[in-house]
Design a protein around this motif. Sequence first.
Motif, PDB file in Angstrom:
ATOM      1  N   VAL A  52       0.817  -1.212   0.000  1.00 13.84           N
ATOM      2  CA  VAL A  52       0.000   0.000   0.000  1.00 13.84           C
ATOM      3  C   VAL A  52       0.854   1.267   0.000  1.00 13.84           C
ATOM      4  O   VAL A  52       0.556   2.234  -0.707  1.00 13.84           O
ATOM      5  N   ASP A  53       1.950   1.267   0.778  1.00 15.55           N
ATOM      6  CA  ASP A  53       2.750   2.481   0.842  1.00 15.55           C
ATOM      7  C   ASP A  53       3.465   2.775  -0.474  1.00 15.55           C
ATOM      8  O   ASP A  53       3.755   3.929  -0.784  1.00 15.55           O
ATOM      9  N   GLU A  54       3.730   1.731  -1.269  1.00 16.62           N
ATOM     10  CA  GLU A  54       4.311   1.960  -2.592  1.00 16.62           C
ATOM     11  C   GLU A  54       3.291   2.642  -3.508  1.00 16.62           C
ATOM     12  O   GLU A  54       3.617   3.596  -4.222  1.00 16.62           O
ATOM     13  N   LEU A  55       2.048   2.167  -3.497  1.00 21.02           N
ATOM     14  CA  LEU A  55       0.989   2.809  -4.287  1.00 21.02           C
ATOM     15  C   LEU A  55       0.838   4.267  -3.863  1.00 21.02           C
ATOM     16  O   LEU A  55       0.745   5.182  -4.703  1.00 21.02           O
ATOM     17  N   ALA A  56       0.797   4.480  -2.546  1.00 20.26           N
ATOM     18  CA  ALA A  56       0.605   5.827  -2.009  1.00 20.26           C
ATOM     19  C   ALA A  56       1.754   6.754  -2.371  1.00 20.26           C
ATOM     20  O   ALA A  56       1.550   7.920  -2.749  1.00 20.26           O
ATOM     21  N   ALA A  57       2.984   6.264  -2.253  1.00 20.48           N
ATOM     22  CA  ALA A  57       4.152   7.095  -2.534  1.00 20.48           C
ATOM     23  C   ALA A  57       4.225   7.480  -4.010  1.00 20.48           C
ATOM     24  O   ALA A  57       4.636   8.597  -4.348  1.00 20.48           O
ATOM     25  N   GLN A  58       3.835   6.567  -4.884  1.00 18.56           N
ATOM     26  CA  GLN A  58       3.836   6.871  -6.316  1.00 18.56           C
ATOM     27  C   GLN A  58       2.857   8.003  -6.627  1.00 18.56           C
ATOM     28  O   GLN A  58       3.181   8.945  -7.360  1.00 18.56           O
ATOM     29  N   ALA A  59       1.658   7.922  -6.077  1.00 15.96           N
ATOM     30  CA  ALA A  59       0.673   8.985  -6.287  1.00 15.96           C
ATOM     31  C   ALA A  59       1.137  10.296  -5.665  1.00 15.96           C
ATOM     32  O   ALA A  59       0.992  11.372  -6.250  1.00 15.96           O
ATOM     33  N   LEU A  64       3.274  15.999  -5.754  1.00 12.46           N
ATOM     34  CA  LEU A  64       4.332  16.949  -5.401  1.00 12.46           C
ATOM     35  C   LEU A  64       4.948  17.572  -6.644  1.00 12.46           C
ATOM     36  O   LEU A  64       5.204  18.787  -6.691  1.00 12.46           O
ATOM     37  N   ALA A  65       5.202  16.755  -7.664  1.00  6.10           N
ATOM     38  CA  ALA A  65       5.770  17.280  -8.900  1.00  6.10           C
ATOM     39  C   ALA A  65       4.824  18.280  -9.545  1.00  6.10           C
ATOM     40  O   ALA A  65       5.249  19.332 -10.050  1.00  6.10           O
ATOM     41  N   GLY A  66       3.518  17.975  -9.510  1.00  2.00           N
ATOM     42  CA  GLY A  66       2.535  18.893 -10.082  1.00  2.00           C
ATOM     43  C   GLY A  66       2.467  20.208  -9.345  1.00  2.00           C
ATOM     44  O   GLY A  66       2.160  21.252  -9.943  1.00  2.00           O
ATOM     45  N   ALA A  67       2.775  20.177  -8.052  1.00  2.00           N
ATOM     46  CA  ALA A  67       2.756  21.401  -7.249  1.00  2.00           C
ATOM     47  C   ALA A  67       4.078  22.153  -7.317  1.00  2.00           C
ATOM     48  O   ALA A  67       4.182  23.274  -6.789  1.00  2.00           O
ATOM     49  N   GLY A  68       5.087  21.533  -7.909  1.00  2.00           N
ATOM     50  CA  GLY A  68       6.408  22.157  -7.960  1.00  2.00           C
ATOM     51  C   GLY A  68       7.085  22.195  -6.610  1.00  2.00           C
ATOM     52  O   GLY A  68       7.864  23.107  -6.312  1.00  2.00           O
ATOM     53  N   LEU A  69       6.817  21.175  -5.780  1.00  2.00           N
ATOM     54  CA  LEU A  69       7.352  21.132  -4.415  1.00  2.00           C
ATOM     55  C   LEU A  69       8.251  19.923  -4.232  1.00  2.00           C
ATOM     56  O   LEU A  69       8.188  18.951  -4.992  1.00  2.00           O
ATOM     57  N   THR A  70       9.040  19.950  -3.197  1.00  2.00           N
ATOM     58  CA  THR A  70       9.851  18.811  -2.800  1.00  2.00           C
ATOM     59  C   THR A  70       9.234  18.172  -1.565  1.00  2.00           C
ATOM     60  O   THR A  70       8.425  18.817  -0.859  1.00  2.00           O
ATOM     61  N   PRO A  71       9.584  16.948  -1.249  1.00  2.00           N
ATOM     62  CA  PRO A  71       9.054  16.326  -0.033  1.00  2.00           C
ATOM     63  C   PRO A  71       9.322  17.137   1.226  1.00  2.00           C
ATOM     64  O   PRO A  71       8.501  17.137   2.160  1.00  2.00           O
ATOM     65  N   PRO A  89       5.457   0.620  11.621  1.00  2.98           N
ATOM     66  CA  PRO A  89       5.122   2.018  11.364  1.00  2.98           C
ATOM     67  C   PRO A  89       3.892   2.145  10.472  1.00  2.98           C
ATOM     68  O   PRO A  89       3.623   1.261   9.656  1.00  2.98           O
ATOM     69  N   ASN A  90       3.180   3.247  10.660  1.00  2.00           N
ATOM     70  CA  ASN A  90       1.961   3.420   9.884  1.00  2.00           C
ATOM     71  C   ASN A  90       2.298   3.774   8.437  1.00  2.00           C
ATOM     72  O   ASN A  90       3.442   4.010   8.067  1.00  2.00           O
ATOM     73  N   MET A  91       1.255   3.800   7.605  1.00  6.01           N
ATOM     74  CA  MET A  91       1.458   4.057   6.176  1.00  6.01           C
ATOM     75  C   MET A  91       2.020   5.453   5.929  1.00  6.01           C
ATOM     76  O   MET A  91       2.855   5.645   5.044  1.00  6.01           O
ATOM     77  N   ALA A  92       1.567   6.436   6.692  1.00  4.86           N
ATOM     78  CA  ALA A  92       2.054   7.803   6.490  1.00  4.86           C
ATOM     79  C   ALA A  92       3.551   7.890   6.750  1.00  4.86           C
ATOM     80  O   ALA A  92       4.293   8.547   6.010  1.00  4.86           O
ATOM     81  N   ALA A  93       4.017   7.210   7.798  1.00  7.81           N
ATOM     82  CA  ALA A  93       5.452   7.204   8.097  1.00  7.81           C
ATOM     83  C   ALA A  93       6.228   6.489   6.997  1.00  7.81           C
ATOM     84  O   ALA A  93       7.322   6.906   6.607  1.00  7.81           O
ATOM     85  N   ALA A  97       9.059   8.083   4.506  1.00 10.25           N
ATOM     86  CA  ALA A  97      10.384   7.485   4.347  1.00 10.25           C
ATOM     87  C   ALA A  97      10.679   7.193   2.877  1.00 10.25           C
ATOM     88  O   ALA A  97      11.792   7.440   2.391  1.00 10.25           O
ATOM     89  N   ARG A  98       9.703   6.676   2.152  1.00  4.55           N
ATOM     90  CA  ARG A  98       9.896   6.377   0.727  1.00  4.55           C
ATOM     91  C   ARG A  98      10.193   7.653  -0.064  1.00  4.55           C
ATOM     92  O   ARG A  98      10.973   7.630  -1.022  1.00  4.55           O
ATOM     93  N   LEU A  99       9.568   8.760   0.339  1.00  3.46           N
ATOM     94  CA  LEU A  99       9.773  10.021  -0.363  1.00  3.46           C
ATOM     95  C   LEU A  99      11.036  10.739   0.092  1.00  3.46           C
ATOM     96  O   LEU A  99      11.417  11.760  -0.486  1.00  3.46           O
ATOM     97  N   GLY A 100      11.676  10.229   1.151  1.00  2.00           N
ATOM     98  CA  GLY A 100      12.879  10.867   1.660  1.00  2.00           C
ATOM     99  C   GLY A 100      12.625  12.181   2.349  1.00  2.00           C
ATOM    100  O   GLY A 100      13.439  13.114   2.278  1.00  2.00           O
ATOM    101  N   MET A 101      11.508  12.278   3.062  1.00  2.00           N
ATOM    102  CA  MET A 101      11.137  13.533   3.711  1.00  2.00           C
ATOM    103  C   MET A 101      12.043  13.858   4.880  1.00  2.00           C
ATOM    104  O   MET A 101      12.387  12.999   5.682  1.00  2.00           O
ATOM    105  N   GLY A 102      12.395  15.128   5.005  1.00  2.00           N
ATOM    106  CA  GLY A 102      13.042  15.648   6.204  1.00  2.00           C
ATOM    107  C   GLY A 102      12.106  16.639   6.872  1.00  2.00           C
ATOM    108  O   GLY A 102      10.940  16.750   6.513  1.00  2.00           O
TER     109      GLY A 102
END
Length: 315
Positions: A52-59, A64-71, A89-93, A97-102
């Motif tokens: 599920v988190d792979e599906l979510a991260a892809q979307a 993010l790309a459409g908004a012109g933003l970074t994670p 860990p939950n899906m949001a976490a 992590a998949r998006l490399g968020m800081g």
Amino acid sequence: MTASRVVALGHYQPAKVLTNDDLAAMVDTNDEWIRSRVGIRTRRIAGPDEPVDELAAQAAGKALAGAGLTPDDIDLVLVATSTAIDRSPNMAARVAARLGMGGAPAVMDLNVVCSGFTHALATADHAIRAGSATRALVIGADKMTEITDWTDRTTCVLTGDGAGAAVVEACPDEAAGIGPVLWGSVPEMGHAVRIEGSPPVFAQEGQSVYRWTTSRLPALARKVCEKSGTSPEELAAVVLHQANLRIIEPLAAKIGAVNAVVAKDVVDSGNTSAGSIPMALSKLVERGEVPSGAPVLLFGFGGNLSYAGQVISCP
């Protein structure tokens, strides 16, 4: 307090397609039976290497790309899902992590089944209005085929996998943003849609759900429009939970949205639960079927017999 708006959308579906003829080789059904009862032609099926988190991260990456933003521009991640097998860990976490968020984003899952995305969108709106977030990533993602009983022809014909995401940020103009939410539930009918057991399996009382949605939801959807100060005739699009075409079509007509494009992604994607509304909306926008700034009604309903809806300005 400040308003919030949806600034970009994204969606993702697995590559594998399951047709009605494919299902007819598995259970006692056929293409005509499925189309006449639920209006579905195909659905997408995620493989064992597509959690599920792979599906979510892809979307989410596409939004993010459409908004012109970074994670790192995001400080709140909300994932609506009812198919998270692990508790932590939950899906949001995992998505963060998949998006490399800081930047220490807040990460939360919401399990409100098929109305999860509209609940999550309202939660993001409230957080931004209260000043506890500035930019949110709101995702609906479900791998329904993982909890499907493939011997039950009444439910296995419905389900598909996919995810949709929205980037939400603060804006100064209330009229250009996310309208007030109308949400609620019918607890005494919570048994009508279930994901229970170990391993969990999806089941529903189809006739009870059909009767409730077709009789009760039109008035609720019109109340959503009233809360936002938008008449049904002004709507440019109606995006309902993509449960069943035989529910969507009469419900949209009863709302009175005579000038609106009605999302019918269920025909090609099946019921993707929390993923259905953002995925259908993202496709409408991608195809240019709804102009930017136009009012769009979102309305989710399903498990718990929970519902939530709001009118938003199309990004």
